[in-house]
Design a protein around this motif. Structure first.
Motif, PDB file in Angstrom:
ATOM      1  N   LEU A  63       0.833  -1.196   0.000  1.00  0.00           N
ATOM      2  CA  LEU A  63       0.000   0.000   0.000  1.00  0.00           C
ATOM      3  C   LEU A  63       0.869   1.248   0.000  1.00  0.00           C
ATOM      4  N   GLU A  64       1.917   1.238   0.830  1.00  0.00           N
ATOM      5  CA  GLU A  64       2.833   2.366   0.842  1.00  0.00           C
ATOM      6  C   GLU A  64       4.137   1.994   1.523  1.00  0.00           C
ATOM      7  N   GLU A  65       5.184   2.694   1.129  1.00  0.00           N
ATOM      8  CA  GLU A  65       6.464   2.589   1.818  1.00  0.00           C
ATOM      9  C   GLU A  65       6.489   3.691   2.867  1.00  0.00           C
ATOM     10  N   GLN A  66       7.010   3.366   4.039  1.00  0.00           N
ATOM     11  CA  GLN A  66       7.010   4.317   5.144  1.00  0.00           C
ATOM     12  C   GLN A  66       8.413   4.427   5.741  1.00  0.00           C
ATOM     13  N   SER A  67       8.658   5.551   6.394  1.00  0.00           N
ATOM     14  CA  SER A  67       9.873   5.742   7.183  1.00  0.00           C
ATOM     15  C   SER A  67       9.442   5.974   8.617  1.00  0.00           C
ATOM     16  N   VAL A  68      10.043   5.239   9.539  1.00  0.00           N
ATOM     17  CA  VAL A  68       9.708   5.337  10.949  1.00  0.00           C
ATOM     18  C   VAL A  68      10.970   5.734  11.702  1.00  0.00           C
ATOM     19  N   GLU A  69      10.848   6.749  12.537  1.00  0.00           N
ATOM     20  CA  GLU A  69      11.990   7.191  13.331  1.00  0.00           C
ATOM     21  C   GLU A  69      11.862   6.673  14.759  1.00  0.00           C
ATOM     22  N   GLU A  79       3.698  -0.917   4.378  1.00  0.00           N
ATOM     23  CA  GLU A  79       2.363  -1.323   4.798  1.00  0.00           C
ATOM     24  C   GLU A  79       1.804  -2.136   3.640  1.00  0.00           C
ATOM     25  N   LEU A  80       1.393  -3.354   3.948  1.00  0.00           N
ATOM     26  CA  LEU A  80       0.864  -4.269   2.926  1.00  0.00           C
ATOM     27  C   LEU A  80      -0.515  -4.768   3.359  1.00  0.00           C
ATOM     28  N   GLU A  81      -1.291  -5.218   2.388  1.00  0.00           N
ATOM     29  CA  GLU A  81      -2.579  -5.827   2.708  1.00  0.00           C
ATOM     30  C   GLU A  81      -2.855  -6.970   1.734  1.00  0.00           C
ATOM     31  N   LYS A  82      -3.740  -7.838   2.207  1.00  0.00           N
ATOM     32  CA  LYS A  82      -4.223  -8.942   1.371  1.00  0.00           C
ATOM     33  C   LYS A  82      -5.714  -9.079   1.633  1.00  0.00           C
ATOM     34  N   CYS A  83      -6.498  -9.013   0.567  1.00  0.00           N
ATOM     35  CA  CYS A  83      -7.933  -9.240   0.678  1.00  0.00           C
ATOM     36  C   CYS A  83      -8.172 -10.749   0.686  1.00  0.00           C
ATOM     37  N   LEU A  84      -9.049 -11.175   1.574  1.00  0.00           N
ATOM     38  CA  LEU A  84      -9.343 -12.610   1.709  1.00  0.00           C
ATOM     39  C   LEU A  84     -10.606 -12.975   0.950  1.00  0.00           C
TER      40      LEU A  84
END
Length: 84
Positions: A63-69, A79-84
């Motif tokens: 869904l998106e690439e993120q940077s966390v400090e 952040e990834l997702e999978k629809c079931l």
């Protein structure tokens, strides 16, 4: 590996020595079966650079690439997702 509220996949870790043993796949498939059983419609996760390929292989989409400090360090994750 655990399943938290709203289909969040948490604690998805294996020992480095277990890489390539299909342990991640076995753990994930069991978690997904449980998620379907309890009626979840999607799973989602914050995955490190190392974990992202494993989740993508299980059918997750980025869904998106993120940077966390954390303190004085910056970590990239997805952040990834999978629809079931």
């Amino acid at each position: 590996m655990s399943l938290a509220d709203e289909g969040y996949v948490d604690f998805a870790y294996i020992q480095p020595a277990a890489q390539g043993s299909r342990l991640f796949r076995q753990l994930y498939e069991s978690l997904e079966q449980h998620a379907i059983y309890i009626g979840l419609q999607r799973l989602w996760v914050h995955a490190s650079l190392m974990a992202q390929p494993a989740f993508s292989a299980m059918g997750f989409e980025i869904l998106e690439e993120q940077s966390v400090e954390i303190d004085d360090q910056t970590f990239r994750r997805f952040e990834l997702e999978k629809c079931l």
